[in-house]
Design a protein around this motif. Sequence first.
Motif, short mmCIF file in Angstrom:
data_model
loop_
_atom_site.label_atom_id
_atom_site.label_comp_id
_atom_site.label_asym_id
_atom_site.label_seq_id
_atom_site.Cartn_x
_atom_site.Cartn_y
_atom_site.Cartn_z
N ALA A 1 0.85 -1.20 0.00
CA ALA A 1 0.00 0.00 0.00
C ALA A 1 0.87 1.25 0.00
N GLU A 2 1.95 1.21 0.77
CA GLU A 2 2.81 2.38 0.81
C GLU A 2 4.28 2.03 0.53
N GLU A 3 4.49 0.77 0.14
CA GLU A 3 5.83 0.31 -0.21
C GLU A 3 6.87 0.58 0.86
N ILE A 4 6.48 0.37 2.08
CA ILE A 4 7.44 0.43 3.19
C ILE A 4 7.27 -0.83 4.02
N ALA A 5 8.24 -1.10 4.87
CA ALA A 5 8.13 -2.25 5.76
C ALA A 5 6.89 -2.07 6.63
N ALA A 6 6.29 -3.20 7.02
CA ALA A 6 5.03 -3.11 7.76
C ALA A 6 4.87 -4.33 8.64
N VAL A 7 4.12 -4.15 9.73
CA VAL A 7 3.77 -5.30 10.54
C VAL A 7 2.24 -5.31 10.68
N GLY A 8 1.65 -6.44 10.35
CA GLY A 8 0.20 -6.56 10.41
C GLY A 8 -0.22 -7.58 11.45
N ASP A 9 -1.51 -7.59 11.76
CA ASP A 9 -2.08 -8.56 12.69
C ASP A 9 -2.88 -9.58 11.88
N TYR A 10 -2.52 -10.85 12.02
CA TYR A 10 -3.28 -11.87 11.29
C TYR A 10 -4.11 -12.72 12.24
N SER A 11 -5.15 -13.31 11.67
CA SER A 11 -5.90 -14.35 12.38
C SER A 11 -6.40 -15.33 11.35
N LEU A 12 -6.65 -16.55 11.79
CA LEU A 12 -7.24 -17.56 10.92
C LEU A 12 -8.60 -17.91 11.50
N THR A 13 -9.65 -17.76 10.69
CA THR A 13 -10.99 -18.02 11.20
C THR A 13 -11.27 -19.53 11.20
N GLU A 14 -12.36 -19.89 11.85
CA GLU A 14 -12.73 -21.31 11.94
C GLU A 14 -12.88 -21.97 10.57
N ASP A 15 -13.35 -21.19 9.58
CA ASP A 15 -13.54 -21.78 8.25
C ASP A 15 -12.30 -21.62 7.37
N GLY A 16 -11.14 -21.35 7.98
CA GLY A 16 -9.88 -21.40 7.24
C GLY A 16 -9.55 -20.15 6.45
N THR A 17 -10.17 -19.03 6.77
CA THR A 17 -9.84 -17.77 6.09
C THR A 17 -8.72 -17.06 6.86
N PHE A 18 -7.68 -16.67 6.13
CA PHE A 18 -6.59 -15.89 6.70
C PHE A 18 -6.98 -14.42 6.59
N VAL A 19 -7.00 -13.73 7.73
CA VAL A 19 -7.39 -12.31 7.75
C VAL A 19 -6.20 -11.50 8.24
N LEU A 20 -5.82 -10.48 7.48
CA LEU A 20 -4.66 -9.65 7.83
C LEU A 20 -5.08 -8.19 7.86
N VAL A 21 -4.79 -7.53 8.96
CA VAL A 21 -5.08 -6.10 9.09
C VAL A 21 -3.76 -5.37 9.32
N THR A 22 -3.48 -4.39 8.48
CA THR A 22 -2.22 -3.65 8.58
C THR A 22 -2.52 -2.15 8.63
N ALA A 23 -2.00 -1.49 9.62
CA ALA A 23 -2.18 -0.04 9.74
C ALA A 23 -0.95 0.66 9.20
N TYR A 24 -1.16 1.58 8.26
CA TYR A 24 -0.07 2.41 7.75
C TYR A 24 -0.28 3.83 8.28
N ASP A 25 0.60 4.74 7.93
CA ASP A 25 0.46 6.11 8.41
C ASP A 25 -0.84 6.75 7.95
N ARG A 26 -1.13 6.60 6.67
CA ARG A 26 -2.28 7.33 6.13
C ARG A 26 -3.35 6.39 5.58
N ALA A 27 -3.19 5.08 5.83
CA ALA A 27 -4.16 4.13 5.28
C ALA A 27 -4.15 2.87 6.14
N ALA A 28 -5.17 2.05 5.95
CA ALA A 28 -5.20 0.75 6.60
C ALA A 28 -5.59 -0.27 5.54
N ALA A 29 -4.96 -1.43 5.58
CA ALA A 29 -5.26 -2.49 4.60
C ALA A 29 -5.87 -3.67 5.34
#
Lengths: 175, 175
Positions: A108-136
């Motif tokens: 999203a901003e082409e910089i290093a990033a650390v996101g929070d992942y979780s795996l739901t019961e039905d096997g979906t990988f969910v990743l949330v990453t906060a950047y300075d001016r955006a969130a993915a």
Amino acid sequence: MDITEFVAASIGRWRSQRSAHHLAFGHFEAIQSEIDIVPLSIEDAAVIDLCKTYNFDPKVAVSPFRMSWAGQSDWEESEAVQGTCVLVPIPDPNQANRGKLLRDQGYAEEIAAVGDYSLTEDGTFVLVTAYDRAAAEEKIWFVNPNVRCRVSLIKTSAGTGVVTASFSSEIRQTS
Amino acid sequence: MDITEFVAASIGRWRSQRSAHHLAFGHFEAIQSEIDIVPLSIEDAAVIDLCKTYNFDPKVAVSPFRMSWAGQSDWEESEAVQGTCVLVPIPDPNQANRGKLLRDQGYAEEIAAVGDYSLTEDGTFVLVTAYDRAAAEEKIWFVNPNVRCRVSLIKTSAGTGVVTASFSSEIRQTS
């Protein structure tokens, strides 16, 4: 499915069709690419460096991998869409199927990033990453061992407005 | 979120951007449409008829609604993509957040259909519908009250091959 199984299922070469919806303008973008996902050793210098950047002991990392992509967008015909990044999952010691995902280059901003992942019961990988001016926010799931779906949302950093929603269908290449 | 809450959150007019990936050919299709979702009375004749078709007592139906859409595909410029259907959820009396969804016209084969729905812990509505020669799998979730995402997969009836993967981003219209 835990993070080790999810990464193992993802290793390989994928042909990706991606559609990006630029919501404010109702615009469609189509991107075709090849994606390579290869496992890395926990002792790889790039893995150790990335752990150090975020102050994690490399011993707590599991299933690090490198993702590379090369493709073509119908927006900028002349310009190739390509890149590579190293990703390192750090499972949460206290919560099953949750953790941090370190990345040496966010797209999203082409910089290093650390996101929070979780795996739901039905096997979906969910990743949330906060950047300075955006969130993915990204969801990835397997339809079968050879087909992956991925939905990525880029939001304003306040988190309410969705700027871009994109969808990839990824087919494993067996050649 | 239960089925009543999910339907209530869906009521309204939506502007939809949909991308369909025809996987065998790597082809992209772009569709722009307006979708209207309106609640129906449990005593509406269309609801009672649909329940009778599938031998359900109309008294066990909850939150029936009508969905109408009108739009334009970039594949068939001259032809409008439009339709309407009645949908009736029938909750499973023995399993929370699961049930049947009756529909008087399915969009994969344009015939009446009954699907199995479930709502996952993270609020994703999942619908699986078996047709004679195909199976459809759909996931719908809210990013916020005014943005919905929808992924639809059309598979061969054997269930392994994915023929079409499509993604819709839907923005609530407040006019």
